[in-house]
Design a protein around this motif. Structure first.
Motif, PDB file in Angstrom:
ATOM      1  N   GLN A 129       0.831  -1.206   0.000  1.00 45.99           N
ATOM      2  CA  GLN A 129       0.000   0.000   0.000  1.00 45.99           C
ATOM      3  C   GLN A 129       0.865   1.255   0.000  1.00 45.99           C
ATOM      4  O   GLN A 129       0.489   2.277  -0.587  1.00 45.99           O
ATOM      5  CB  GLN A 129      -0.928  -0.005   1.222  1.00 45.99           C
ATOM      6  CG  GLN A 129      -1.805   1.225   1.386  1.00 45.99           C
ATOM      7  CD  GLN A 129      -2.850   1.352   0.297  1.00 45.99           C
ATOM      8  OE1 GLN A 129      -3.449   0.370  -0.110  1.00 45.99           O
ATOM      9  NE2 GLN A 129      -3.065   2.559  -0.193  1.00 45.99           N
TER      10      GLN A 129
ATOM     11  N   LEU B 193      -4.317  -3.449  -6.169  1.00 50.69           N
ATOM     12  CA  LEU B 193      -4.344  -2.048  -5.725  1.00 50.69           C
ATOM     13  C   LEU B 193      -4.694  -1.064  -6.846  1.00 50.69           C
ATOM     14  O   LEU B 193      -4.969   0.106  -6.579  1.00 50.69           O
ATOM     15  CB  LEU B 193      -2.976  -1.666  -5.144  1.00 50.69           C
ATOM     16  CG  LEU B 193      -2.667  -2.127  -3.717  1.00 50.69           C
ATOM     17  CD1 LEU B 193      -1.180  -2.027  -3.438  1.00 50.69           C
ATOM     18  CD2 LEU B 193      -3.455  -1.307  -2.711  1.00 50.69           C
TER      19      LEU B 193
ATOM     20  N   ILE C 108      -7.233  -6.673  -0.431  1.00 55.18           N
ATOM     21  CA  ILE C 108      -6.686  -5.430  -0.984  1.00 55.18           C
ATOM     22  C   ILE C 108      -7.586  -4.910  -2.098  1.00 55.18           C
ATOM     23  O   ILE C 108      -7.881  -3.712  -2.188  1.00 55.18           O
ATOM     24  CB  ILE C 108      -5.247  -5.665  -1.503  1.00 55.18           C
ATOM     25  CG1 ILE C 108      -4.304  -5.971  -0.333  1.00 55.18           C
ATOM     26  CG2 ILE C 108      -4.747  -4.451  -2.279  1.00 55.18           C
ATOM     27  CD1 ILE C 108      -2.913  -6.419  -0.751  1.00 55.18           C
TER      28      ILE C 108
ATOM     29  N   SER D 242      -9.739  -1.346  -2.465  1.00 52.37           N
ATOM     30  CA  SER D 242      -9.446  -0.447  -3.595  1.00 52.37           C
ATOM     31  C   SER D 242     -10.679  -0.150  -4.430  1.00 52.37           C
ATOM     32  O   SER D 242     -10.948   0.997  -4.786  1.00 52.37           O
ATOM     33  CB  SER D 242      -8.360  -1.069  -4.490  1.00 52.37           C
ATOM     34  OG  SER D 242      -7.179  -1.314  -3.772  1.00 52.37           O
TER      35      SER D 242
END
Length: 481
Positions: free
Chosen positions: A47, A118, A171, A175
């Motif tokens: 991140q 991401l 993740i 996102s």
């Protein structure tokens, strides 16, 4: 057009910040147990890379765009033109960053899948127009759909993230929900804007100004995100990043409660007041804001120290004991950042002194980087915290001595000493309760409730002006009913 209601805007912002604080309280214990310490560390490390790209994509449009819209919010044609100029500039920079991100993915091996997950965060930056609504002081426009997306994200995490192997999915959920939340803000645009001739667009001045606002963003990133990158590079230990991420999460929740909402609301209003040259009103609002921030700030600082040892094992589960000491070290940041953030958001940015504040943030960033290089190899995550404290203190001191009297040390000290005394009393009481009870959820709730009562009663007995004002307002409302 009537003046936006500050109390209502603050309430909307506060409710949203409370939601963003509650969500980690709901998800963090589950995620900590499912993904384990090293999984959380991997998320934190990857991140941090995305943060650099989103930072470059956004340039300084968040603060700059808000200020520009606030200054011309009564002139529909002017702010419509500025909106499209600033937003199209963000689209252009995001596309460039997206190309760089794809190159990073192609050359990555160990973290490739996490970087792919991401990717929606970059599109979230492209479509983020919260600055436009904040400039108009229409906080409610940014709150509802974003809140709905956050709640939906929580539901998805509990349904689909069930094992450590689901880290990439976790993740991706975070996102994609961020992107959908930002897209939702475009629903309200048609009734806010008028048609503008694209031939009249001018990007040169905006690009120059956003670069000025971008410099402190880079500098801030150095000591808020580079910490995680350096911990990963220097220690090569996902566990260290896992401990750091969880401690940061707790401190960030405290910071959200203390100053994020009030600064979000007041920054736009003070930008407008600067355009009207109402200096005495600006000073009064800044003083009231810092008084409020310190009231909650000292409560949060002493409070997290008091409950950390009981809270961490209950909240995160086994294997996170080292988070406790990190929280002890980090707790002063709530006050230090509260003061600098207040001055940055309510004086330097609205007054158009971003270049000046950038210099101080750069000094703090260089200080933080040097401290990290010195302390992380020896102390790991704790070394990163030491670097952050020294850097933030440096920035706060520089902010104070160059703010032209809009906030003075005397004002801060006048409303601090009683809160420090009350905080110490609260700390002693909570520790006494903790030593007498078996550790558990019930005892933790008792500690928090009694601690809060002790803090505010102590302030009332010490004749704290703001507590007295709050008490008398509540008393009048009760008597009226």
């Amino acid at each position: 057009m009537g003046q936006p209601n500050i109390k209502k805007n603050y309430l909307y912002s506060l409710l949203y910040q409370i939601l963003t604080m509650i969500i980690p309280f709901i998800t963090a214990p589950y995620v900590a147990r499912v993904l384990k310490t090293d999984g959380v560390g991997t998320y934190s490390y990857t991140q941090s890379y995305m943060t650099y790209f989103t930072m470059l994509a956004a340039l300084g449009t968040s603060s700059y765009g808000m200020r520009e819209i606030a200054r011309c919010r009564t002139k529909k044609e002017e702010y419509s033109k500025k909106f499209w100029e600033i937003e199209l500039l963000t689209v252009f920079t995001t596309i460039i960053c997206l190309i760089g991100w794809i190159i990073l993915i192609l050359f990555s091996s160990e973290y490739k899948i996490y970087f792919i997950a991401l990717t929606p965060s970059l599109f979230a930056t492209m479509f983020d127009i919260s600055w436009f609504y904040t400039g108009h002081e229409k906080i409610s426009y940014t709150v509802f759909w974003n809140a709905l997306c956050k709640i939906l994200g929580v539901i998805c995490i509990f349904i689909y993230v069930t094992d450590k192997s689901d880290l990439a999915l976790y993740i991706f959920i975070n996102s994609i929900m961020l992107m959908i939340g930002n897209l939702s803000m475009w629903i309200f645009l048609p009734k806010m804007l008028v048609k503008v001739n694209p031939k009249e667009f001018s990007f040169k001045s905006h690009f120059r100004e956003t670069l000025i606002y971008f410099v402190p963003t880079i500098a801030t990133t150095v000591y808020t995100v580079l910490d995680k990158t350096l911990i990963g590079i220097i220690t090569k230990d996902d566990y260290q990043n896992g401990y750091y991420e969880q401690a940061t999460k707790i401190i960030n929740m405290a910071k959200t409660t203390v100053f994020v909402s009030v600064n979000t609301v007041m920054s736009a209003r003070i930008s407008y007041l600067f355009s009207e040259k109402r200096i005495s009103e600006i000073k009064a609002r800044i003083e009231k804001s810092i008084n409020y921030i310190l009231l909650l700030g000292f409560a949060a600082t002493f409070g997290v120290v008091a409950i950390a040892r009981d809270f961490v094992p209950i909240f995160f589960g086994n294997g996170y004991d080292k988070v406790v000491n990190l929280i002890y070290w980090m707790s002063p940041l709530i006050i230090i950042i509260g003061v600098s953030n207040c001055l940055g958001a309510q004086y330097y940015t609205p007054a158009g002194l971003r270049t000046q504040s950038s210099k101080y943030i750069i000094v703090g960033s260089v200080t933080n980087f040097v401290m990290n290089i010195i302390f992380i190899p020896k102390f790991g995550a704790t070394g990163a915290v030491i670097g952050s404290i020294i850097a933030e203190l440096t920035i706060s001191v520089l902010y104070f001595f160059h703010c032209d009297g809009y906030l003075t040390i005397r004002q801060v000290s006048r409303c601090s000493y009683k809160r420090i005394v009350s905080g110490i009393i609260m700390l002693i009481v909570i520790k006494s309760i903790s030593s007498c009870w078996m550790r558990g959820v019930l005892s933790l709730i008792v500690e928090i409730v009694i601690g809060a009562l002790v803090y505010f009663v102590s302030l009332l007995l010490l004749n704290d002006a703001m507590i007295k004002e709050i008490f008398f307002v509540l008393q009048r409302k009760v008597l009226k009913k």
